[in-house]
Design a protein around this motif. Structure first.
Motif, PDB file in Angstrom:
ATOM      1  N   ALA A  84       0.828  -1.204   0.000  1.00  0.00           N
ATOM      2  CA  ALA A  84       0.000   0.000   0.000  1.00  0.00           C
ATOM      3  C   ALA A  84       0.864   1.256   0.000  1.00  0.00           C
ATOM      4  CB  ALA A  84      -0.931   0.002   1.216  1.00  0.00           C
ATOM      5  N   GLY A  85       1.954   1.233   0.766  1.00  0.00           N
ATOM      6  CA  GLY A  85       2.857   2.375   0.792  1.00  0.00           C
ATOM      7  C   GLY A  85       3.517   2.613  -0.551  1.00  0.00           C
ATOM      8  N   ALA A  86       3.882   1.524  -1.224  1.00  0.00           N
ATOM      9  CA  ALA A  86       4.480   1.653  -2.559  1.00  0.00           C
ATOM     10  C   ALA A  86       3.473   2.227  -3.548  1.00  0.00           C
ATOM     11  CB  ALA A  86       4.977   0.290  -3.038  1.00  0.00           C
ATOM     12  N   GLN A  87       2.209   1.828  -3.432  1.00  0.00           N
ATOM     13  CA  GLN A  87       1.172   2.357  -4.322  1.00  0.00           C
ATOM     14  C   GLN A  87       0.983   3.860  -4.110  1.00  0.00           C
ATOM     15  OE1 GLN A  87      -2.072  -0.321  -3.243  1.00  0.00           O
ATOM     16  NE2 GLN A  87      -1.901  -1.320  -5.231  1.00  0.00           N
ATOM     17  N   ILE A  88       0.977   4.287  -2.864  1.00  0.00           N
ATOM     18  CA  ILE A  88       0.835   5.713  -2.568  1.00  0.00           C
ATOM     19  C   ILE A  88       2.025   6.489  -3.121  1.00  0.00           C
ATOM     20  CG2 ILE A  88       0.860   7.408  -0.678  1.00  0.00           C
ATOM     21  CD1 ILE A  88      -0.835   5.379   0.916  1.00  0.00           C
ATOM     22  N   ALA A  89       3.218   5.925  -2.976  1.00  0.00           N
ATOM     23  CA  ALA A  89       4.405   6.573  -3.525  1.00  0.00           C
ATOM     24  C   ALA A  89       4.329   6.649  -5.054  1.00  0.00           C
ATOM     25  CB  ALA A  89       5.659   5.817  -3.090  1.00  0.00           C
ATOM     26  N   GLN A  90       3.843   5.581  -5.681  1.00  0.00           N
ATOM     27  CA  GLN A  90       3.641   5.594  -7.138  1.00  0.00           C
ATOM     28  C   GLN A  90       2.705   6.721  -7.548  1.00  0.00           C
ATOM     29  OE1 GLN A  90       2.325   1.491  -8.026  1.00  0.00           O
ATOM     30  NE2 GLN A  90       3.784   1.552  -9.700  1.00  0.00           N
ATOM     31  N   ASP A  91       1.594   6.830  -6.829  1.00  0.00           N
ATOM     32  CA  ASP A  91       0.605   7.853  -7.148  1.00  0.00           C
ATOM     33  C   ASP A  91       1.180   9.262  -6.991  1.00  0.00           C
ATOM     34  OD1 ASP A  91      -1.223   5.861  -7.670  1.00  0.00           O
ATOM     35  OD2 ASP A  91      -2.168   5.963  -5.689  1.00  0.00           O
ATOM     36  N   ALA A  92       2.215   9.386  -6.146  1.00  0.00           N
ATOM     37  CA  ALA A  92       2.870  10.680  -5.963  1.00  0.00           C
ATOM     38  C   ALA A  92       3.872  10.968  -7.074  1.00  0.00           C
ATOM     39  CB  ALA A  92       3.560  10.737  -4.601  1.00  0.00           C
ATOM     40  N   GLY A  93       4.098   9.993  -7.964  1.00  0.00           N
ATOM     41  CA  GLY A  93       4.961  10.211  -9.123  1.00  0.00           C
ATOM     42  C   GLY A  93       6.440  10.007  -8.887  1.00  0.00           C
ATOM     43  N   VAL A  94       6.816   9.269  -7.826  1.00  0.00           N
ATOM     44  CA  VAL A  94       8.239   9.070  -7.557  1.00  0.00           C
ATOM     45  C   VAL A  94       8.779   7.924  -8.404  1.00  0.00           C
ATOM     46  CG1 VAL A  94       7.944   9.897  -5.200  1.00  0.00           C
ATOM     47  CG2 VAL A  94       7.823   7.444  -5.660  1.00  0.00           C
ATOM     48  N   PRO A  95      10.095   7.847  -8.623  1.00  0.00           N
ATOM     49  CA  PRO A  95      10.696   6.740  -9.377  1.00  0.00           C
ATOM     50  C   PRO A  95      10.496   5.405  -8.643  1.00  0.00           C
ATOM     51  CG  PRO A  95      12.220   8.581  -9.172  1.00  0.00           C
ATOM     52  CD  PRO A  95      11.087   8.874  -8.247  1.00  0.00           C
ATOM     53  N   PRO A  96      10.584   4.286  -9.367  1.00  0.00           N
ATOM     54  CA  PRO A  96      10.363   2.974  -8.750  1.00  0.00           C
ATOM     55  C   PRO A  96      11.233   2.697  -7.523  1.00  0.00           C
ATOM     56  CG  PRO A  96      10.356   2.769 -11.129  1.00  0.00           C
ATOM     57  CD  PRO A  96      10.764   4.186 -10.830  1.00  0.00           C
ATOM     58  N   VAL A  97      12.515   3.080  -7.577  1.00  0.00           N
ATOM     59  CA  VAL A  97      13.384   2.783  -6.436  1.00  0.00           C
ATOM     60  C   VAL A  97      12.905   3.526  -5.187  1.00  0.00           C
ATOM     61  CG1 VAL A  97      15.044   4.636  -6.963  1.00  0.00           C
ATOM     62  CG2 VAL A  97      15.785   2.636  -5.662  1.00  0.00           C
ATOM     63  N   ILE A  98      12.380   4.742  -5.362  1.00  0.00           N
ATOM     64  CA  ILE A  98      11.845   5.484  -4.217  1.00  0.00           C
ATOM     65  C   ILE A  98      10.554   4.845  -3.731  1.00  0.00           C
ATOM     66  CG2 ILE A  98      11.087   7.742  -3.389  1.00  0.00           C
ATOM     67  CD1 ILE A  98      14.055   7.541  -4.101  1.00  0.00           C
ATOM     68  N   ALA A  99       9.761   4.307  -4.659  1.00  0.00           N
ATOM     69  CA  ALA A  99       8.540   3.608  -4.266  1.00  0.00           C
ATOM     70  C   ALA A  99       8.874   2.392  -3.401  1.00  0.00           C
ATOM     71  CB  ALA A  99       7.753   3.178  -5.505  1.00  0.00           C
ATOM     72  N   VAL A 100       9.963   1.685  -3.746  1.00  0.00           N
ATOM     73  CA  VAL A 100      10.399   0.542  -2.932  1.00  0.00           C
ATOM     74  C   VAL A 100      10.792   1.005  -1.535  1.00  0.00           C
ATOM     75  CG1 VAL A 100      12.147  -1.256  -2.673  1.00  0.00           C
ATOM     76  CG2 VAL A 100      11.126  -0.832  -4.912  1.00  0.00           C
ATOM     77  N   ILE A 101      11.547   2.102  -1.475  1.00  0.00           N
ATOM     78  CA  ILE A 101      11.986   2.617  -0.172  1.00  0.00           C
ATOM     79  C   ILE A 101      10.790   3.068   0.657  1.00  0.00           C
ATOM     80  CG2 ILE A 101      13.266   4.484   0.963  1.00  0.00           C
ATOM     81  CD1 ILE A 101      15.236   4.370  -1.411  1.00  0.00           C
ATOM     82  N   MET A 102       9.877   3.813   0.047  1.00  0.00           N
ATOM     83  CA  MET A 102       8.718   4.312   0.774  1.00  0.00           C
ATOM     84  C   MET A 102       7.814   3.171   1.234  1.00  0.00           C
ATOM     85  SD  MET A 102       8.848   7.530   1.199  1.00  0.00           S
ATOM     86  CE  MET A 102       9.958   8.832   0.647  1.00  0.00           C
ATOM     87  N   GLY A 103       7.645   2.165   0.375  1.00  0.00           N
ATOM     88  CA  GLY A 103       6.835   1.017   0.769  1.00  0.00           C
ATOM     89  C   GLY A 103       7.451   0.256   1.923  1.00  0.00           C
ATOM     90  N   THR A 104       8.750   0.041   1.844  1.00  0.00           N
ATOM     91  CA  THR A 104       9.447  -0.662   2.923  1.00  0.00           C
ATOM     92  C   THR A 104       9.378   0.134   4.218  1.00  0.00           C
ATOM     93  OG1 THR A 104      10.967  -1.622   1.296  1.00  0.00           O
ATOM     94  CG2 THR A 104      11.638  -1.705   3.605  1.00  0.00           C
ATOM     95  N   MET A 105       9.540   1.433   4.113  1.00  0.00           N
ATOM     96  CA  MET A 105       9.437   2.305   5.279  1.00  0.00           C
ATOM     97  C   MET A 105       8.036   2.236   5.897  1.00  0.00           C
ATOM     98  SD  MET A 105       9.998   6.422   5.344  1.00  0.00           S
ATOM     99  CE  MET A 105      11.576   6.237   4.522  1.00  0.00           C
ATOM    100  N   THR A 106       7.016   2.245   5.043  1.00  0.00           N
ATOM    101  CA  THR A 106       5.648   2.179   5.532  1.00  0.00           C
ATOM    102  C   THR A 106       5.419   0.894   6.320  1.00  0.00           C
ATOM    103  OG1 THR A 106       4.889   3.424   3.597  1.00  0.00           O
ATOM    104  CG2 THR A 106       3.214   2.264   4.854  1.00  0.00           C
ATOM    105  N   GLY A 107       5.999  -0.199   5.839  1.00  0.00           N
ATOM    106  CA  GLY A 107       5.787  -1.483   6.488  1.00  0.00           C
ATOM    107  C   GLY A 107       6.635  -1.729   7.714  1.00  0.00           C
TER     108      GLY A 107
END
Length: 207
Positions: free
Chosen positions: A103-126
């Motif tokens: 879910a965190g990665a999806q929110i990061a995606q929707d914010a328009g960040v690059p995939p590697v940042i989406a991975v970091i944000m998702g991992t951070m969320t979890g």
């Protein structure tokens, strides 16, 4: 509606893990709720701050807080009648990790960040909420302990699978479910099989 319900399930599961951790430290009921809240919303709050999302998700929708408090109190009531299995905290944490990471990665995606940042944000969320929980209960954070089975690595693998499936054209819902299943399966397999990353240790200095 379904992503929202999954999000509520995620905070409830993390709230359960927080309440169990508080119970193992014999905290009072207020302490139980506090630990449950920080466990459930800590990672998402940090994500929202870094992505400059305003207002923070649980501030915009107080239903999250009500679900967390309800899950924490239900956990207290349940454990007063039944002794939770030894691995309950880890299993609850694995489910929360899966739901929140993707879910965190999806929110990061929707914010328009690059995939590697989406991975970091998702991992951070979890993982960040569990780190805060462990610090407040005077434990070395689960994610940092050398005796901990694969944890953040499971989140990274599952999020990466979700992103790759989306990149090759798989619809978002099946991609997300596949990522969540991968995280849960890898984490539970690591718990049962005691799978860990190699430990880096410097040799002692010679006199």
């Amino acid at each position: 509606m379904i992503p929202y319900l999954l999000d509520l399930v995620g905070v409830a599961v993390f709230a359960i893990s927080g309440a169990l951790a508080a119970g193992r430290k014999s905290l009072d009921l207020l302490g139980v709720v506090v630990i449950a809240v920080v466990t459930a919303v800590g990672g998402g709050t940090l994500r929202d701050v870094l992505l400059d999302r305003s207002p923070i998700f649980w501030v915009a929708d107080p239903v999250y807080v009500l679900v967390i408090a309800g899950a924490a109190m239900a956990t207290v009531a349940w454990t007063r009648r039944f002794h939770p299995p030894e691995k309950t905290l880890l299993i609850a944490d694995a489910l929360g990790l899966a739901l929140f990471s993707v879910a965190g990665a999806q929110i990061a995606q929707d914010a328009g960040v690059p995939p590697v940042i989406a991975v970091i944000m998702g991992t951070m969320t979890g993982t960040a909420g569990g780190m805060i929980r462990d610090v407040l209960t005077n434990e070395i954070p689960l994610i940092l302990r050398s005796d901990t089975e694969l944890y953040a690595t499971a989140a990274i693998a599952g999020i990466t699978l979700y992103l790759v499936l989306g990149w090759i054209g798989v619809p978002r819902a099946p991609s997300a479910l596949s990522g969540m299943a991968a995280i849960t399966g890898l984490r539970l397999a690591a718990i049962l099989g005691n799978l860990k990353l190699p430990v880096f240790s410097l040799p002692p200095e010679k006199p």
